[in-house]
Design a protein around this motif. Structure first.
Motif, PDB file in Angstrom:
ATOM      1  N   ILE A 278       0.854  -1.184   0.000  1.00 43.09           N
ATOM      2  CA  ILE A 278       0.000   0.000   0.000  1.00 43.09           C
ATOM      3  C   ILE A 278       0.891   1.235   0.000  1.00 43.09           C
ATOM      4  CG2 ILE A 278      -1.905  -1.152   1.173  1.00 43.09           C
ATOM      5  CD1 ILE A 278      -0.992   0.106   3.767  1.00 43.09           C
ATOM      6  N   ILE A 279       0.366   2.350  -0.466  1.00 40.56           N
ATOM      7  CA  ILE A 279       1.148   3.577  -0.591  1.00 40.56           C
ATOM      8  C   ILE A 279       1.356   4.205   0.785  1.00 40.56           C
ATOM      9  CG2 ILE A 279       1.174   5.902  -1.568  1.00 40.56           C
ATOM     10  CD1 ILE A 279      -0.404   4.837  -3.921  1.00 40.56           C
ATOM     11  N   LEU A 280       2.613   4.501   1.098  1.00 42.02           N
ATOM     12  CA  LEU A 280       2.981   5.154   2.343  1.00 42.02           C
ATOM     13  C   LEU A 280       3.897   6.328   2.034  1.00 42.02           C
ATOM     14  CD1 LEU A 280       3.879   1.992   4.489  1.00 42.02           C
ATOM     15  CD2 LEU A 280       1.756   3.296   4.597  1.00 42.02           C
ATOM     16  N   GLU A 281       4.094   7.197   3.017  1.00 42.29           N
ATOM     17  CA  GLU A 281       5.093   8.248   2.897  1.00 42.29           C
ATOM     18  C   GLU A 281       6.390   7.777   3.541  1.00 42.29           C
ATOM     19  OE1 GLU A 281       3.692  11.622   5.032  1.00 42.29           O
ATOM     20  OE2 GLU A 281       3.563  10.573   6.942  1.00 42.29           O
ATOM     21  N   ASP A 282       7.480   8.481   3.258  1.00 45.26           N
ATOM     22  CA  ASP A 282       8.744   8.155   3.924  1.00 45.26           C
ATOM     23  C   ASP A 282       8.595   8.323   5.434  1.00 45.26           C
ATOM     24  OD1 ASP A 282      10.358   7.427   1.756  1.00 45.26           O
ATOM     25  OD2 ASP A 282      10.819   9.511   1.265  1.00 45.26           O
ATOM     26  N   HIS A 283       9.247   7.444   6.171  1.00 46.63           N
ATOM     27  CA  HIS A 283       9.233   7.453   7.637  1.00 46.63           C
ATOM     28  C   HIS A 283       7.802   7.433   8.192  1.00 46.63           C
ATOM     29  CE1 HIS A 283      13.503   8.254   7.352  1.00 46.63           C
ATOM     30  NE2 HIS A 283      13.249   9.306   6.602  1.00 46.63           N
ATOM     31  N   PRO A 284       6.981   6.475   7.752  1.00 44.98           N
ATOM     32  CA  PRO A 284       5.614   6.385   8.278  1.00 44.98           C
ATOM     33  C   PRO A 284       5.642   6.042   9.762  1.00 44.98           C
ATOM     34  CG  PRO A 284       6.148   4.401   7.052  1.00 44.98           C
ATOM     35  CD  PRO A 284       7.297   5.348   6.850  1.00 44.98           C
ATOM     36  N   ALA A 285       4.635   6.507  10.482  1.00 44.71           N
ATOM     37  CA  ALA A 285       4.561   6.240  11.922  1.00 44.71           C
ATOM     38  C   ALA A 285       3.101   6.119  12.325  1.00 44.71           C
ATOM     39  CB  ALA A 285       5.242   7.356  12.714  1.00 44.71           C
ATOM     40  N   LEU A 286       2.867   5.379  13.389  1.00 47.12           N
ATOM     41  CA  LEU A 286       1.521   5.258  13.935  1.00 47.12           C
ATOM     42  C   LEU A 286       1.207   6.489  14.779  1.00 47.12           C
ATOM     43  CD1 LEU A 286       1.529   1.530  15.073  1.00 47.12           C
ATOM     44  CD2 LEU A 286       0.867   2.471  12.857  1.00 47.12           C
ATOM     45  N   ALA A 287      -0.025   6.943  14.724  1.00 46.94           N
ATOM     46  CA  ALA A 287      -0.433   8.094  15.517  1.00 46.94           C
ATOM     47  C   ALA A 287      -0.356   7.764  16.998  1.00 46.94           C
ATOM     48  CB  ALA A 287      -1.853   8.517  15.151  1.00 46.94           C
ATOM     49  N   ASP A 288       0.167   8.700  17.779  1.00 46.01           N
ATOM     50  CA  ASP A 288       0.276   8.486  19.222  1.00 46.01           C
ATOM     51  C   ASP A 288      -1.092   8.277  19.853  1.00 46.01           C
ATOM     52  OD1 ASP A 288       3.016   8.791  19.094  1.00 46.01           O
ATOM     53  OD2 ASP A 288       2.947  10.943  19.511  1.00 46.01           O
TER      54      ASP A 288
END
Length: 477
Positions: A278-288
């Motif tokens: 699936i399409i992601l951005e660089d350095h993806p992270a989960l929301a706090d």
């Protein structure tokens, strides 16, 4: 003197950090709200990263190969560490225990806390590679291919009631699954030492003579949610979505099939890549703010939590009996403190001051402003008492275009929105011309024959296009 043993994978900590996002990728769309096997949405599953056996390749849009290409500056790096991850489908049936000690397959088995039903479960599988980059050249790559063979298996889990008596069992069957991982390194010409790292994942499961059985028969032999973690300690991966200008031609020439490689880990880290279906951005992270995995594709935590909390007790029992992960979601929502629920409503990630002209503190930090720099809210400049009323226009193909102008929508190759495919060739009316804080000009338009035009105008919720994405029209509205 003894020396500490060098770890096989010095990127282990970095992989652990990246794996939190990789887990979300692995279980994207695993089970959809309302988390019950009987729900229509859960009748067709496994949409992301599915690699079918070769006999099914090309049927129904499915493929048997996933290809990842990314750019790497080896620098001091001399070894590739790769981790292939996917879900293996296990087909679960439910059997009831009869008085004579025999088991009979049934469509459901009711217990006080859950309703057990047939279901396809997914179990995580991993394939690891640790190999020198020097051994991945074209003349040696075939010898470095890694194959795996998961044999068929059947397991039984007893089901007991509240008194501890066995009332049935769950039977899980996993079909044979074979695959291959092929890494390749190619030196690229140029003033900088850059290589193209290619990793292909193949489903090689032999299942002749069963193509007519359809997709459901192929899934137990398929790899689901297939993705890769790639790491080269001492090396530097280049962003494939925003590469440096000198590397852009090589990035544009790279070819990815069913994969989207992005830099993983913390911002600034560049030695790990996550190749995702699936399409992601660089350095993806989960929301706090996210309290836990919800497993629903394109999930919105607040909406899903509120809707899950509204399920009836019978629906929750079926969800708990559908899958262990669905049970976790129901239990998570039922036990969620109000303070945690409130956090799901949203968070401000950052603010920046709007400067220039007579910008006001109440102007939206990330919105659009009029070309005079006044900072009027983009959604309805006319409502601002300080607006000077000056008509704003832009010249397109020699024609002056402003509020009230008629245009043809011609979104081109940029296609920044999926809706562009449906808006191409439609006629629209320009409501206003605005400029964002970076100086880019945009036309706010409403589409002809859109039944929501009046609502859009009342709320100031327009569609935005750049001047090169529209063409002036002569006719009246």
């Amino acid at each position: 003197m003894t020396h500490p043993r060098r770890p096989l994978n010095p990127l282990a900590d970095g992989f652990d950090r990246a794996r939190a996002v990789a887990d979300a990728v692995l279980f994207e769309g695993y089970v959809l709200y309302p988390y019950r096997a009987s729900a229509a949405k859960n009748q067709v599953r496994w949409q992301f990263g599915v690699l079918v056996p070769p006999a099914w390749a090309g049927t129904g849009g499915e493929h048997d190969v996933q290809r990842t290409e990314c750019l790497l500056e080896p620098r001091d790096g001399d070894r590739l560490h790769a981790e292939l991850r996917f879900l293996r489908v296990r087909r679960r049936t439910v059997e009831r225990l009869a008085d004579d000690g025999t088991y009979t397959e049934v469509p459901d088995l009711e217990l006080p806390d859950r309703v057990l039903v047939p279901w396809d479960e997914g179990t995580e599988e991993r394939v690891l590679i640790h190999t020198p980059l020097a051994e991945l050249t074209e003349d040696q790559a075939h010898a470095r291919a890694v194959t795996f063979d998961l044999p068929p298996a059947t397991s039984h889990e007893p089901v007991v009631d509240e008194a501890g008596r066995t009332v049935g069992r769950l039977v899980r069957r996993a079909a044979r699954l074979r695959g291959e991982l092929r890494p390749l390194v190619e030196e690229l010409p140029g003033p900088y030492r850059v290589v193209r790292l290619t990793v292909t994942v193949h489903n090689t499961t032999p299942v002749p003579g069963t193509v007519g059985a359809g997709r459901e028969a192929a899934l137990p032999h398929s790899m689901v949610g297939t993705h890769l973690l790639l790491g080269v300690p001492g090396g530097r991966f280049l962003s494939m979505t925003d590469p440096p200008e000198w590397a852009r031609p090589a990035a544009d020439a790279s070819h990815n099939d069913g994969a989207w490689p992005v830099l993983a880990g913390e911002p600034g880290d560049d030695d790990i890549v996550l190749s995702s279906p699936i399409i992601l951005e660089d350095h993806p992270a989960l929301a706090d703010e996210s309290p836990g995995p919800l497993y629903d594709a394109t999930e919105i935590d607040e909406i899903l939590s509120l809707r899950t909390a509204a399920l009836t007790e019978r629906e929750k029992r079926e969800a708990r009996g559908t899958d262990a992960r669905a049970a976790e979601v129901v239990d998570l929502v039922d036990s969620m403190p109000e303070a945690v629920r409130e956090r799901l409503h949203g968070a401000i990630r950052g603010l920046r001051e709007v400067t220039g002209g007579d910008a006001r503190a109440d102007a939206p930090a990330a919105g659009l402003s009029l070309p005079d720099g006044s900072g009027h809210p983009w959604w309805d400049p006319a409502q601002d008492s300080e607006a000077d009323g000056t008509a704003v226009t832009v010249v397109i193909d020699g024609e002056t275009v402003g509020a009230g102008s008629r245009v043809l929508l011609t979104p081109g190759a940029r296609r920044t929105d999926a809706q562009d495919a449906f808006l191409l060739g439609r006629h629209a009316t320009v409501e206003t011309v605005v400029r964002d804080l970076d100086g880019e000009t945009h036309l706010a338009v409403v589409v002809d024959d859109d039944p929501g035009t009046d609502v859009r105008r009342d709320q100031g919720r327009f569609l935005y296009f750049k001047p090169d994405e529209v063409a002036p029209l002569k006719e009246a509205p």
